[in-house]
Design a protein around this motif. Structure first.
Motif, PDB file in Angstrom:
ATOM      1  N   GLU B 179     -36.950 -72.874   1.652  1.00  0.00           N
ATOM      2  CA  GLU B 179     -37.081 -71.927   0.536  1.00  0.00           C
ATOM      3  C   GLU B 179     -35.705 -71.392   0.130  1.00  0.00           C
ATOM      4  O   GLU B 179     -35.402 -71.286  -1.059  1.00  0.00           O
ATOM      5  CB  GLU B 179     -37.985 -70.747   0.943  1.00  0.00           C
ATOM      6  CG  GLU B 179     -39.424 -71.135   1.241  1.00  0.00           C
ATOM      7  CD  GLU B 179     -40.250 -71.261  -0.028  1.00  0.00           C
ATOM      8  OE1 GLU B 179     -39.938 -70.551  -0.997  1.00  0.00           O
ATOM      9  OE2 GLU B 179     -41.193 -72.081  -0.043  1.00  0.00           O
ATOM     10  N   VAL B 180     -34.886 -71.056   1.141  1.00  0.00           N
ATOM     11  CA  VAL B 180     -33.582 -70.468   0.842  1.00  0.00           C
ATOM     12  C   VAL B 180     -32.699 -71.485   0.137  1.00  0.00           C
ATOM     13  O   VAL B 180     -31.991 -71.150  -0.819  1.00  0.00           O
ATOM     14  CB  VAL B 180     -32.918 -69.942   2.131  1.00  0.00           C
ATOM     15  CG1 VAL B 180     -31.467 -69.568   1.871  1.00  0.00           C
ATOM     16  CG2 VAL B 180     -33.678 -68.737   2.654  1.00  0.00           C
ATOM     17  N   LEU B 181     -32.763 -72.750   0.568  1.00  0.00           N
ATOM     18  CA  LEU B 181     -31.944 -73.774  -0.090  1.00  0.00           C
ATOM     19  C   LEU B 181     -32.272 -73.831  -1.578  1.00  0.00           C
ATOM     20  O   LEU B 181     -31.387 -74.020  -2.411  1.00  0.00           O
ATOM     21  CB  LEU B 181     -32.179 -75.139   0.558  1.00  0.00           C
ATOM     22  CG  LEU B 181     -31.476 -75.355   1.901  1.00  0.00           C
ATOM     23  CD1 LEU B 181     -31.719 -76.765   2.394  1.00  0.00           C
ATOM     24  CD2 LEU B 181     -29.988 -75.080   1.781  1.00  0.00           C
ATOM     25  N   THR B 185     -29.264 -71.581  -5.522  1.00  0.00           N
ATOM     26  CA  THR B 185     -28.629 -71.867  -6.810  1.00  0.00           C
ATOM     27  C   THR B 185     -29.140 -70.952  -7.910  1.00  0.00           C
ATOM     28  O   THR B 185     -28.714 -71.076  -9.054  1.00  0.00           O
ATOM     29  CB  THR B 185     -28.921 -73.316  -7.210  1.00  0.00           C
ATOM     30  OG1 THR B 185     -30.341 -73.496  -7.170  1.00  0.00           O
ATOM     31  CG2 THR B 185     -28.261 -74.283  -6.256  1.00  0.00           C
ATOM     32  N   ARG B 186     -30.066 -70.046  -7.567  1.00  0.00           N
ATOM     33  CA  ARG B 186     -30.653 -69.216  -8.616  1.00  0.00           C
ATOM     34  C   ARG B 186     -29.683 -68.148  -9.102  1.00  0.00           C
ATOM     35  O   ARG B 186     -28.791 -67.720  -8.381  1.00  0.00           O
ATOM     36  CB  ARG B 186     -31.942 -68.560  -8.084  1.00  0.00           C
ATOM     37  CG  ARG B 186     -33.003 -69.576  -7.695  1.00  0.00           C
ATOM     38  CD  ARG B 186     -33.935 -69.890  -8.836  1.00  0.00           C
ATOM     39  NE  ARG B 186     -34.791 -68.735  -9.079  1.00  0.00           N
ATOM     40  CZ  ARG B 186     -35.917 -68.508  -8.422  1.00  0.00           C
ATOM     41  NH1 ARG B 186     -36.322 -69.347  -7.499  1.00  0.00           N
ATOM     42  NH2 ARG B 186     -36.636 -67.452  -8.689  1.00  0.00           N
ATOM     43  N   ASP B 187     -29.919 -67.687 -10.365  1.00  0.00           N
ATOM     44  CA  ASP B 187     -28.989 -66.771 -11.023  1.00  0.00           C
ATOM     45  C   ASP B 187     -28.818 -65.453 -10.285  1.00  0.00           C
ATOM     46  O   ASP B 187     -27.719 -64.938 -10.163  1.00  0.00           O
ATOM     47  CB  ASP B 187     -29.459 -66.485 -12.461  1.00  0.00           C
ATOM     48  CG  ASP B 187     -29.315 -67.724 -13.320  1.00  0.00           C
ATOM     49  OD1 ASP B 187     -28.565 -68.632 -12.893  1.00  0.00           O
ATOM     50  OD2 ASP B 187     -29.950 -67.785 -14.390  1.00  0.00           O
ATOM     51  N   ALA B 192     -25.523 -61.514  -7.413  1.00  0.00           N
ATOM     52  CA  ALA B 192     -25.240 -60.685  -6.237  1.00  0.00           C
ATOM     53  C   ALA B 192     -23.892 -61.059  -5.652  1.00  0.00           C
ATOM     54  O   ALA B 192     -23.093 -60.199  -5.271  1.00  0.00           O
ATOM     55  CB  ALA B 192     -26.345 -60.869  -5.206  1.00  0.00           C
ATOM     56  N   ARG B 193     -23.619 -62.365  -5.628  1.00  0.00           N
ATOM     57  CA  ARG B 193     -22.367 -62.828  -5.053  1.00  0.00           C
ATOM     58  C   ARG B 193     -21.191 -62.359  -5.904  1.00  0.00           C
ATOM     59  O   ARG B 193     -20.170 -61.917  -5.391  1.00  0.00           O
ATOM     60  CB  ARG B 193     -22.387 -64.363  -4.955  1.00  0.00           C
ATOM     61  CG  ARG B 193     -21.467 -64.895  -3.882  1.00  0.00           C
ATOM     62  CD  ARG B 193     -21.732 -66.365  -3.616  1.00  0.00           C
ATOM     63  NE  ARG B 193     -22.937 -66.566  -2.810  1.00  0.00           N
ATOM     64  CZ  ARG B 193     -23.830 -67.519  -3.049  1.00  0.00           C
ATOM     65  NH1 ARG B 193     -23.669 -68.350  -4.062  1.00  0.00           N
ATOM     66  NH2 ARG B 193     -24.872 -67.641  -2.274  1.00  0.00           N
ATOM     67  N   ALA B 194     -21.380 -62.416  -7.232  1.00  0.00           N
ATOM     68  CA  ALA B 194     -20.325 -61.979  -8.150  1.00  0.00           C
ATOM     69  C   ALA B 194     -20.029 -60.495  -7.946  1.00  0.00           C
ATOM     70  O   ALA B 194     -18.905 -60.042  -8.109  1.00  0.00           O
ATOM     71  CB  ALA B 194     -20.759 -62.239  -9.590  1.00  0.00           C
ATOM     72  N   ARG B 205     -31.194 -59.011   1.872  1.00  0.00           N
ATOM     73  CA  ARG B 205     -31.679 -58.269   0.716  1.00  0.00           C
ATOM     74  C   ARG B 205     -32.159 -59.186  -0.399  1.00  0.00           C
ATOM     75  O   ARG B 205     -32.986 -58.810  -1.208  1.00  0.00           O
ATOM     76  CB  ARG B 205     -30.587 -57.331   0.174  1.00  0.00           C
ATOM     77  CG  ARG B 205     -30.347 -56.113   1.032  1.00  0.00           C
ATOM     78  CD  ARG B 205     -31.595 -55.246   1.141  1.00  0.00           C
ATOM     79  NE  ARG B 205     -32.059 -54.756  -0.152  1.00  0.00           N
ATOM     80  CZ  ARG B 205     -31.646 -53.636  -0.714  1.00  0.00           C
ATOM     81  NH1 ARG B 205     -30.751 -52.895  -0.115  1.00  0.00           N
ATOM     82  NH2 ARG B 205     -32.116 -53.245  -1.887  1.00  0.00           N
ATOM     83  N   HIS B 206     -31.624 -60.396  -0.468  1.00  0.00           N
ATOM     84  CA  HIS B 206     -31.976 -61.250  -1.598  1.00  0.00           C
ATOM     85  C   HIS B 206     -32.852 -62.431  -1.221  1.00  0.00           C
ATOM     86  O   HIS B 206     -33.813 -62.734  -1.900  1.00  0.00           O
ATOM     87  CB  HIS B 206     -30.704 -61.707  -2.318  1.00  0.00           C
ATOM     88  CG  HIS B 206     -29.947 -60.569  -2.913  1.00  0.00           C
ATOM     89  ND1 HIS B 206     -30.322 -59.968  -4.080  1.00  0.00           N
ATOM     90  CD2 HIS B 206     -28.870 -59.878  -2.461  1.00  0.00           C
ATOM     91  CE1 HIS B 206     -29.495 -58.962  -4.340  1.00  0.00           C
ATOM     92  NE2 HIS B 206     -28.596 -58.892  -3.367  1.00  0.00           N
ATOM     93  N   TYR B 207     -32.506 -63.110  -0.106  1.00  0.00           N
ATOM     94  CA  TYR B 207     -33.325 -64.262   0.274  1.00  0.00           C
ATOM     95  C   TYR B 207     -34.639 -63.813   0.899  1.00  0.00           C
ATOM     96  O   TYR B 207     -35.717 -64.254   0.523  1.00  0.00           O
ATOM     97  CB  TYR B 207     -32.581 -65.153   1.276  1.00  0.00           C
ATOM     98  CG  TYR B 207     -31.402 -65.882   0.690  1.00  0.00           C
ATOM     99  CD1 TYR B 207     -31.380 -66.222  -0.666  1.00  0.00           C
ATOM    100  CD2 TYR B 207     -30.325 -66.257   1.480  1.00  0.00           C
ATOM    101  CE1 TYR B 207     -30.290 -66.891  -1.200  1.00  0.00           C
ATOM    102  CE2 TYR B 207     -29.243 -66.938   0.951  1.00  0.00           C
ATOM    103  CZ  TYR B 207     -29.232 -67.248  -0.386  1.00  0.00           C
ATOM    104  OH  TYR B 207     -28.185 -67.920  -0.913  1.00  0.00           O
TER     105      TYR B 207
END
Lengths: 316, 299
Positions: B179-181, B185-187, B192-194, B205-207
C-alpha cells in the motif's frame, strides 16, 4: 516458459538457504539434552561427551551448520536420534502418506469449491446462496482438530463406519483397501476445512466475473446461460483460486499436522510433532527443509498455472 | 517538531479523508454482519468477565465426589475428569483465550506495520533483504515454527502471545509495504515532503492513516487465528499449563473422554471457540466491505 521456470528456480536458492539457516538457529536454541534423550536417564558424563563428539555437537555452531549443509547437498539429512534410521529414509516412508492425503483432498476440494462458487454465483442472493454462505462461515470458524474429533465420535465411535485412526488396525495386514479406509475420515476433515475456506473466494470471484463487460456481450450474443457460466465466467474465476492454492501449501501441511495427530496417522506432520516433543534435531531439520522446498515449488507451480489459465500473462 | 505548516490544499485533503473515514464507519454499522459480530463478541465478553461474578465456583478446585458428572443443578455444564466445574472453567478460560487472541493480533500487527513501513520507506537493498526474509519465514508453516518456539520458551500467556505474534506478522508487513509503495508517488506525500516533513512524520502521519483500512481488516481476522492457535497448541500438548484454564485446554482435555460420550466436555468449549471465530470473521468481513470502496453499496 522454460527459461522463466529455470530463472525462478535459481532465484529461490537464497530463500532455501535462508530457511536452512533459520531452522538451524531455532533448533539450536532449544534447551534439552540430546544425550539424555538418546542414552536414557542413566549415563556418565564421559558417555555423553563421546556421543556429542560422535554427533559433532561439540563443534562451534557455524561449523556444525556448514557440515550439515554439505551433507544435505549430498542428499544426506543425517540419522534420527530416536529411531536410529537415516532421516531421508524416514521421510521417504512418511512423506508419501501425507502427500496422499493432501493430494486426494486437493483434487476433491478444488472441484467442490469451484462447484460451490458457480452454484452460489448463479443463484446469487437466493435462499440456497445464503444457506451455503452461513454453512461455510460455520465450518471456516471451526478448529480443524475439533472437526476431526467430532467426525471420529460420529462416524467411528457412535456409528462405526470408519476406523478411528492409525494406518491399519492391530493384526490387520497392510494393503491398499486397509490403508484407504483409514484415510477416508482424515481426507473428509481436510476437504471440509478447505472448501469452507476456498468456496467463499470462488463465489466472490465468479460474481465479479459475471459483472464484466464480456459477459454482457456473451449474453447479448444469445449464448445460453450454461455456456456463459462454464466457458466465459468460469475460466476467469480460476485465477484467484490458483493464487490461493499457491499460498495454501503451508496451510495444508499445518492442517495435516493436526489431522495426523488426531487420527494417529504416521505421516510427515505426525513425525514432526513427535520429533519436536523428543528434540530429534535431524528430523526437525529434514522435515522443515522438505516442507520449505515444497512450499516454494507450490508457489512456482501457481505462477506457472497462471500462464496456462490466463492468456494475457506470458513469461518471456 | 517544526512550525505548524499552513498548506491549505493539504488540510483540505485531510478533511476530505476524515469525512471519508466516517462514511466507512457508517457503512460498517449498517452491515448485518457487523451487528451479528458485535452481538456474539459482546455475549462472549459478558460470559467470560461478568459470568464469573454471578457463577462463583472456583474453576480450579476439584470436587472429588463428582468426577466426569453429567450436568445437574449443582454443575450446570457437568464436571471435568478431575471434578472441576465445567461452566466456571469455560467462563474464566474465556478471559485467557480472548485476551491471547486480541494481544497476539495487536502485537503481530505492530511488528508487521513497522516492518512494512520501514521496508517501503527506505526501499533499495534493505527492502529486498527484508522482503526476502518474509518469504523465507512464510515458507515454513507457522505451526512447525510454533512447535520449535514453544519447546524453546516456557509456555505462559505472555510467551504464547509472543510466539503467535512472531509467526503471524508477515502478511501484514506485505500488505502495508504494498500500500505504501503505491502511496509514495501521490501528491499529498510530495506536498508533505516539500514542507520538510521528516521520514518518521511521513511514515506515521501520512502513510499510516491511509493504510488503516486493510490493517484493521487483517488484524480482526488475526484475533481469530490467535484463539485457534492457542487452542491448537493445547491440542498438541504444548499449550498453557492445566492451572491456567482456557478454551483450548478444555477442548483438548475432552479428547480423553471421546469414548465415554462426555458430550458436556466435548461440545461446549468447541462451540465457544466457533462463536469467537464467527464473531471476528463477521467483523473482519464487515470492515472489509466498509473499507473497500469497490465493495461499498454491495452489501
Amino acid at each position: 516458459m522454460l527459461r522463466y521456470t529455470i530463472r525462478r528456480l535459481i532465484e529461490s536458492i537464497p530463500t532455501m538457504l535462508g530457511i536452512t539457516i533459520i531452522t538451524f538457529i531455532l533448533v539450536h536454541l532449544v534447551p534439552g539434552n540430546t544425550a539424555a534423550v538418546m542414552l536414557g536417564p542413566h549415563y556418565t558424563p564421559s558417555q555423553a561427551a563421546a556421543l556429542n563428539h560422535q554427533l559433532g555437537l561439540d563443534k562451534p555452531l557455524p561449523v556444525q551448520y556448514l557440515l550439515w549443509l554439505w551433507q544435505l547437498l549430498h542428499g544426506n539429512l543425517g540419522i534420527s536420534y530416536t529411531q536410529g534410521l537415516p532421516v531421508l529414509q524416514i521421510i521417504g516412508i512418511n512423506l508419501p502418506r501425507t502427500l496422499a492425503i493432501v493430494g486426494i483432498s486437493t483434487v476433491i476440494f478444488t472441484i467442490l469449491s469451484i462447484m460451490q462458487g458457480i452454484y452460489q454465483a448463479h443463484h446469487q442472493n437466493s435462499v440456497q446462496d445464503n444457506v451455503i454462505t452461513v454453512l461455510a462461515y460455520f465450518f471456516f470458524s471451526m478448529p480443524i482438530f475439533w472437526l476431526g474429533v467430532l467426525l471420529i465420535i460420529w462416524f467411528a465411535i457412535d456409528i462405526p463406519l470408519f476406523p478411528a485412526g492409525g494406518i491399519a488396525d492391530p493384526g490387520q495386514t497392510m494393503n491398499f483397501t486397509v490403508w484407504f479406509s483409514h484415510i477416508i475420515l482424515p481426507v473428509i476433515t481436510l476437504v471440509i476445512a478447505q472448501v469452507a475456506y476456498m468456496g467463499r473466494f470462488m463465489r466472490g470471484s465468479v460474481v465479479e466475473s459475471l459483472m464484466q463487460d464480456y459477459i454482457r456481450t456473451a449474453r447479448a450474443k444469445g449464448l445460453s446461460e450454461r455456456v456463459v457460466l462454464y466457458k466465459h465466467a468460469f475460466r476467469n474465476s480460476l485465477l484467484p483460486l490458483i493464487t490461493l492454492f499457491g499460498f495454501s501449501v503451508p496451510t495444508l501441511f499445518a492442517g495435516t499436522l493436526y489431522i495426523e495427530m488426531i487420527f494417529n496417522y504416521p505421516g510427515l506432520g505426525y513425525m514432526f510433532w513427535q520429533a519436536a516433543l523428543r528434540r530429534d534435531f535431524p528430523i526437525i531439520f529434514g522435515a522443515t527443509v522438505i516442507i520449505g522446498v515444497l512450499t516454494i515449488l507450490g508457489n512456482l507451480l501457481a505462477d506457472l498455472l497462471y500462464a496456462v489459465v490466463d492468456p494475457r500473462i506470458r513469461y518471456n | 517538531m517544526s512550525a505548524q505548516p499552513t498548506f491549505e490544499p493539504l488540510n483540505a485533503q485531510l478533511a476530505a479523508a476524515e469525512t471519508g473515514m466516517s462514511r466507512e464507519w457508517r457503512a460498517f454499522w449498517r452491515s448485518p454482519l457487523a451487528i451479528a459480530g458485535v452481538a456474539i463478541l459482546g455475549f462472549l465478553i459478558l460470559f467470560s468477565w461478568v459470568g464469573p461474578m454471578i457463577w462463583r465456583l472456583n474453576p480450579i478446585s476439584t470436587d472429588l465426589s463428582y468426577i466426569i458428572s453429567p450436568p445437574f443443578a449443582g454443575h450446570p455444564l457437568g464436571t471435568t475428569g478431575v471434578g472441576q466445574d465445567q461452566l466456571s472453567q469455560l467462563m474464566v478460560g474465556g478471559q485467557i483465550s480472548l485476551l491471547i487472541g486480541f494481544f497476539s493480533a495487536v502485537t503481530g500487527m505492530v511488528i508487521g506495520v513497522v516492518y512494512g513501513l520501514i521496508s517501503a520507506q527506505f526501499g533499495g537493498w534493505l527492502d529486498t533483504v527484508l522482503m526476502r526474509f518474509v518469504d523465507m519465514t512464510l515458507a515454513i508453516p507457522g505451526i512447525y515454527l510454533l512447535l520449535v518456539l514453544d519447546s524453546i520458551l516456557q509456555p505462559n500467556p505472555v510467551t504464547i502471545i509472543f510466539i503467535i505474534a512472531v509467526t503471524s506478522w508477515q502478511p501484514i508487513a506485505r500488505i502495508v509495504r504494498g500500500e505504501v509503495l503505491s502511496l509514495k508517488t501521490r501528491d499529498f506525500v510530495e506536498a508533505a515532503r516539500a514542507e520538510g516533513a521528516g521520514q518518521a512524520r511521513i511514515m506515521f502521519r501520512h502513510y499510516l492513516p491511509n493504510v488503516m483500512g486493510p490493517i484493521i481488516v487483517f488484524t480482526t481476522f488475526q484475533v481469530g487465528l490467535g484463539i485457534l492457535t492457542i487452542a491448537g497448541l493445547s491440542f498438541l500438548g504444548l499449550g498453557l499449563p492445566q492451572t491456567t484454564p482456557n478454551w483450548g485446554t478444555s477442548l483438548s482435555n475432552s479428547m480423553s473422554y471421546m469414548y465415554q460420550n462426555a458430550w458436556w466436555l466435548i461440545y461446549p468449549p468447541g462451540i465457544l471457540i466457533v462463536l469467537a471465530e464467527l464473531s471476528v470473521n463477521f467483523l473482519g468481513d464487515a470492515f472489509n466491505s466498509a473499507f473497500d470502496p469497490r465493495m461499498r453499496g454491495r452489501g
